[in-house]
Design a protein around this motif. Structure first.
Motif, PDB file in Angstrom:
ATOM      1  N   ARG A 268       0.835  -1.206   0.000  1.00  0.00           N
ATOM      2  CA  ARG A 268       0.000   0.000   0.000  1.00  0.00           C
ATOM      3  C   ARG A 268       0.869   1.256   0.000  1.00  0.00           C
ATOM      4  N   PHE A 269       1.941   1.215   0.810  1.00  0.00           N
ATOM      5  CA  PHE A 269       2.853   2.363   0.833  1.00  0.00           C
ATOM      6  C   PHE A 269       3.399   2.629  -0.558  1.00  0.00           C
ATOM      7  N   LYS A 270       3.879   1.569  -1.207  1.00  0.00           N
ATOM      8  CA  LYS A 270       4.504   1.741  -2.522  1.00  0.00           C
ATOM      9  C   LYS A 270       3.505   2.286  -3.534  1.00  0.00           C
ATOM     10  N   ARG A 271       2.273   1.760  -3.477  1.00  0.00           N
ATOM     11  CA  ARG A 271       1.261   2.189  -4.431  1.00  0.00           C
ATOM     12  C   ARG A 271       0.899   3.660  -4.203  1.00  0.00           C
ATOM     13  N   GLU A 272       0.626   4.003  -2.956  1.00  0.00           N
ATOM     14  CA  GLU A 272       0.150   5.355  -2.665  1.00  0.00           C
ATOM     15  C   GLU A 272       1.252   6.399  -2.820  1.00  0.00           C
ATOM     16  N   GLU A 273       2.453   6.049  -2.338  1.00  0.00           N
ATOM     17  CA  GLU A 273       3.578   6.971  -2.466  1.00  0.00           C
ATOM     18  C   GLU A 273       3.861   7.218  -3.949  1.00  0.00           C
ATOM     19  N   GLY A 274       3.776   6.134  -4.739  1.00  0.00           N
ATOM     20  CA  GLY A 274       3.983   6.262  -6.180  1.00  0.00           C
ATOM     21  C   GLY A 274       2.945   7.172  -6.804  1.00  0.00           C
ATOM     22  N   ALA A 275       1.706   7.021  -6.384  1.00  0.00           N
ATOM     23  CA  ALA A 275       0.637   7.854  -6.942  1.00  0.00           C
ATOM     24  C   ALA A 275       0.856   9.315  -6.586  1.00  0.00           C
ATOM     25  N   MET A 276       1.320   9.564  -5.336  1.00  0.00           N
ATOM     26  CA  MET A 276       1.581  10.947  -4.921  1.00  0.00           C
ATOM     27  C   MET A 276       2.721  11.554  -5.721  1.00  0.00           C
ATOM     28  N   GLU A 277       3.778  10.753  -5.916  1.00  0.00           N
ATOM     29  CA  GLU A 277       4.907  11.260  -6.704  1.00  0.00           C
ATOM     30  C   GLU A 277       4.472  11.560  -8.130  1.00  0.00           C
ATOM     31  N   ALA A 278       3.635  10.668  -8.681  1.00  0.00           N
ATOM     32  CA  ALA A 278       3.162  10.887 -10.047  1.00  0.00           C
ATOM     33  C   ALA A 278       2.393  12.200 -10.130  1.00  0.00           C
ATOM     34  N   LYS A 279       1.567  12.429  -9.120  1.00  0.00           N
ATOM     35  CA  LYS A 279       0.787  13.673  -9.104  1.00  0.00           C
ATOM     36  C   LYS A 279       1.717  14.886  -9.011  1.00  0.00           C
ATOM     37  N   ALA A 280       2.727  14.779  -8.130  1.00  0.00           N
ATOM     38  CA  ALA A 280       3.672  15.883  -7.955  1.00  0.00           C
ATOM     39  C   ALA A 280       4.409  16.163  -9.261  1.00  0.00           C
ATOM     40  N   VAL A 281       4.819  15.102  -9.948  1.00  0.00           N
ATOM     41  CA  VAL A 281       5.557  15.275 -11.201  1.00  0.00           C
ATOM     42  C   VAL A 281       4.662  15.965 -12.238  1.00  0.00           C
ATOM     43  N   ARG A 282       3.393  15.558 -12.280  1.00  0.00           N
ATOM     44  CA  ARG A 282       2.468  16.186 -13.240  1.00  0.00           C
ATOM     45  C   ARG A 282       2.327  17.676 -12.970  1.00  0.00           C
ATOM     46  N   ILE A 283       2.176  18.023 -11.697  1.00  0.00           N
ATOM     47  CA  ILE A 283       2.020  19.438 -11.354  1.00  0.00           C
ATOM     48  C   ILE A 283       3.281  20.210 -11.735  1.00  0.00           C
ATOM     49  N   LEU A 284       4.437  19.644 -11.399  1.00  0.00           N
ATOM     50  CA  LEU A 284       5.697  20.336 -11.677  1.00  0.00           C
ATOM     51  C   LEU A 284       5.887  20.515 -13.176  1.00  0.00           C
ATOM     52  N   ARG A 285       5.491  19.516 -13.929  1.00  0.00           N
ATOM     53  CA  ARG A 285       5.624  19.625 -15.374  1.00  0.00           C
ATOM     54  C   ARG A 285       4.720  20.738 -15.901  1.00  0.00           C
ATOM     55  N   SER A 286       3.498  20.806 -15.374  1.00  0.00           N
ATOM     56  CA  SER A 286       2.567  21.800 -15.897  1.00  0.00           C
ATOM     57  C   SER A 286       3.024  23.222 -15.575  1.00  0.00           C
ATOM     58  N   ILE A 287       3.813  23.374 -14.506  1.00  0.00           N
ATOM     59  CA  ILE A 287       4.259  24.725 -14.141  1.00  0.00           C
ATOM     60  C   ILE A 287       5.668  24.996 -14.673  1.00  0.00           C
ATOM     61  N   GLY A 288       6.225  24.024 -15.393  1.00  0.00           N
ATOM     62  CA  GLY A 288       7.525  24.222 -16.027  1.00  0.00           C
ATOM     63  C   GLY A 288       8.699  24.063 -15.080  1.00  0.00           C
ATOM     64  N   LEU A 289       8.565  23.225 -14.072  1.00  0.00           N
ATOM     65  CA  LEU A 289       9.660  23.043 -13.119  1.00  0.00           C
ATOM     66  C   LEU A 289      10.251  21.635 -13.201  1.00  0.00           C
ATOM     67  N   GLU A 290       9.924  20.929 -14.267  1.00  0.00           N
ATOM     68  CA  GLU A 290      10.353  19.543 -14.372  1.00  0.00           C
ATOM     69  C   GLU A 290      11.859  19.379 -14.207  1.00  0.00           C
ATOM     70  N   LYS A 291      12.605  20.289 -14.812  1.00  0.00           N
ATOM     71  CA  LYS A 291      14.064  20.147 -14.783  1.00  0.00           C
ATOM     72  C   LYS A 291      14.643  20.453 -13.401  1.00  0.00           C
ATOM     73  N   ASP A 292      13.904  21.190 -12.594  1.00  0.00           N
ATOM     74  CA  ASP A 292      14.419  21.560 -11.270  1.00  0.00           C
ATOM     75  C   ASP A 292      13.908  20.644 -10.165  1.00  0.00           C
ATOM     76  N   MET A 293      13.184  19.617 -10.553  1.00  0.00           N
ATOM     77  CA  MET A 293      12.524  18.732  -9.606  1.00  0.00           C
ATOM     78  C   MET A 293      13.436  18.233  -8.475  1.00  0.00           C
ATOM     79  N   HIS A 294      14.682  17.856  -8.844  1.00  0.00           N
ATOM     80  CA  HIS A 294      15.586  17.257  -7.851  1.00  0.00           C
ATOM     81  C   HIS A 294      16.383  18.302  -7.074  1.00  0.00           C
ATOM     82  N   SER A 295      16.304  19.559  -7.478  1.00  0.00           N
ATOM     83  CA  SER A 295      17.108  20.591  -6.807  1.00  0.00           C
ATOM     84  C   SER A 295      16.537  20.888  -5.428  1.00  0.00           C
ATOM     85  N   TYR A 296      17.390  21.453  -4.583  1.00  0.00           N
ATOM     86  CA  TYR A 296      16.915  21.907  -3.284  1.00  0.00           C
ATOM     87  C   TYR A 296      16.268  23.272  -3.462  1.00  0.00           C
TER      88      TYR A 296
END
Lengths: 259, 347
Positions: A120-148
């Motif tokens: 359950r952890f893996k599934r839900e955490e994965g879904a949250m990360e997927a959502k976060a990545v989608r949001i970051l992509r839509s706002i144009g921050l995909e390349k900075d995702m790993h930065s502090y």
């Protein structure tokens, strides 16, 4: 009934009335701007809406629910999220972690799932990360995702803050001076992004000083001065309203003219 | 600037090297642990290694509270002492065997952590630290004065040797060292899992900006208490182990100085990291051993070290930020693999 409605809200700090009987409403799908000179009480209004301050008197409702008795956490769950005038990111965390904190209230696994890495952890955490990545992509921050977060330029940090607010699944997003510190190209980009948010069905209440942003984007504008709403209307009406010009530039010096 | 870049590149290749061969390192580590009883360590070496592993575990316990959530505790010797006494008394007076007593020590200390966590809702910064300092003194007083239970200043003696499936675990056969190494390793794995889950993420968010965390809908009070409870559990369990080291415990084992030593492990090693706890514990336990020659100057050097650390490397000796990318899940990677569309939804 409006989406967000405030009636006669007051906020007093000791003898000082920071907000003094302001009333306004925001309808679903609108972009509404709140403008006014420095110290007019705009950010105080945001702090009242989000439960940072307990309001002195007045009524506030969001989708018919009474906001005045809700805790900040309940207000976020009801669907209001905000950004801050002075950036309040989690500076030592990565950009994606910042956004993941935004998704936290919708996490569907508990502490023990996390500790023992359950499916359950893996599934839900994965879904949250997927959502976060989608949001970051839509706002144009995909390349900075790993930065502090604190290693990004100011304009990008503002975007992270908006991304984090979206991640809470808010319906109404309060943006406190999102264009502050941005150059014209960056604020044009921000303008485009805020319009996109509107197209996706978000409702936005905006505090902003950059008039090119305000006049271009707002469906309606409220003007706050000394804690009171002095004007309300379409961008064109506000731009030509003598009371607004007076509040911003000072009144015409009638006595001086008389001499 | 150029030097910083070089350091970063070096760090980056070091980290990817460690990550690439992590399974090999894990196997080596396990083999090394298993061979502990056969290494032929003498008494001094065994004891030193035991203390390093014990303080690494204590460091990890405090790290959850101070390194993750940002709440500085000066009272962890209190938790440590409670854990040790609960574990020892259950064995000596109630005739429990070691394993359930160890678990009870952790659970009971966690409960005390819950109680001490309550004032943390209203206090922050140094005010909270003062409360924890007071807590440590209260525990000290109770241990000394409640003679009918704790045996006062005489402490608890004749704590029995634990057995693991009939095998006695003593310092001599390396069993105790193996035990604390296993406990510390389990703690490290738990902390790692915690750090990479939503709970740990919220801890770090609270440390960075509590108001912003609240505005993300997070019940920060609840998470601060959870942090106290986890921290107390680990520290209590470490205390339970400590009761075995000498076979006796007394109140003076758990004084303010012990709190400071644990805090130093965390600060010198690197707040929020696990590698730092091991390094900090090793450094602070080895230092008194290697510096016997300058016995009188020991605390001067020790203080100087802390001052220099605070001035030049406040993040701790090993407190660097990872240069590796965030480990994304499969689902997230799939999304990144898709070509970007103009309509990519935010919701």
């Amino acid at each position: 009934m409006s989406f967000l409605e405030a009636k006669n809200i007051c906020m007093q700090f000791g003898g000082l009335s920071a907000v003094d009987g302001a009333s306004f409403h925001v309808d679903q799908g609108e972009i509404v701007s709140l403008i006014g000179p420095n110290g007019a009480g705009k950010t105080t209004v945001f702090n009242m809406l989000t439960g940072v301050y307990t309001i002195t008197s007045g009524e506030m409702t969001f989708e018919g629910k009474d906001l005045t008795t809700m805790t900040p956490q309940q207000i976020v769950k009801a669907g209001i999220s905000r950004t801050f005038q002075n950036l309040r990111l989690f500076p030592k965390m990565r950009v994606i972690e910042n956004v993941l904190v935004g998704t936290h209230i919708h996490t569907k696994y508990n502490f023990w799932d996390g500790l023992f890495r359950t499916p359950r952890f893996k599934r839900e955490e994965g879904a949250m990360e997927a959502k976060a990545v989608r949001i970051l992509r839509s706002i144009g921050l995909e390349k900075d995702m790993h930065s502090y977060a604190d290693s990004l330029p100011y304009g990008e940090q503002r975007k992270v803050e908006i991304a984090r607010a979206i991640a809470t699944d808010a319906k109404l997003i309060l943006l406190d001076e999102p264009a502050a510190g941005m150059n014209p190209a960056e604020s044009a980009e921000l303008l485009r992004f805020i319009r996109e948010l509107k197209d996706k069905g978000y409702t936005i209440l905006l505090i902003e000083h950059d008039m090119s942003v305000v006049m271009n984007i707002s469906d309606r504008i409220y003007v706050l001065d000394h804690g009171k709403m002095i004007a309300e209307g379409l961008p064109q009406e506000i731009a030509n309203d003598p009371r607004v010009i007076e509040a911003y530039l000072g009144g015409e010096q009638k006595h001086a003219e008389g001499n | 600037m150029a030097m910083k870049k070089n350091t970063n590149r070096l760090l980056s290749s070091f980290e990817s090297f460690c990550y690439k061969y992590r399974y090999i390192f894990a196997v080596i580590y396990v083999l090394l642990c298993v061979s502990i009883p056969f290494l032929g360590l003498n008494r001094v070496q065994t004891r030193l290694l035991m203390m390093i592993a014990l303080y690494a575990m204590l460091g990890m316990g405090l790290n959850v509270l101070t390194g993750y959530t940002g709440l500085v505790s000066l009272g962890h010797a209190g938790f440590y002492g409670i854990g040790a006494y609960v574990c020892a008394l259950l064995q000596v007076n109630a005739g429990w065997s070691f394993w359930p007593a160890l678990l009870a020590a952790g659970v009971f200390t966690a409960f005390i952590g819950l109680l001490l966590g309550l004032p943390s809702l209203r206090l922050s910064g140094s005010y909270l630290s003062i409360v924890t300092l007071g807590f440590c003194e209260i525990v000290q007083m109770i241990l000394k004065q409640w003679e009918s239970v704790t045996n006062g200043n005489y402490g608890v003696r004749n704590i029995p040797t634990p057995h693991f499936f009939g095998i006695p675990l003593t310092a001599k056969n390396g069993g105790l060292l193996l035990l604390i190494v296993v406990l510390a390793t389990l703690t490290a794995l738990g902390c790692l899992a915690l750090k990479n889950s939503n709970t740990g993420r919220v801890f770090f968010a609270i440390k960075d900006d509590e108001l912003a965390s609240t505005m993300m809908g997070i019940n920060t009070s609840r998470y601060k208490i959870v942090s106290f409870v986890i921290s107390a559990f680990i520290t209590g369990a470490a205390g339970g182990f400590y009761s075995l080291v000498n076979g006796y415990i007394e109140p003076t084992n758990f004084v303010f100085n012990t709190s400071i030593l644990i805090l130093s492990v965390v600060i010198v090693g690197g707040l929020g990291t696990i590698r730092g706890m091991v390094f900090g514990a090793a450094l602070l336990q080895l230092f008194p051993e290697v510096s016997r020659g300058l016995y009188e100057w020991r605390f001067v050097v020790y203080g100087l070290l802390l001052v220099l650390m605070m001035r030049f490397r406040p993040q701790g000796a090993l407190g660097w930020r990872s240069t590796q990318p965030y480990h994304l899940s499969k689902q997230a990677k799939q999304i990144l693999a898709q070509p970007e569309t103009k309509k990519g939804g935010a919701a």
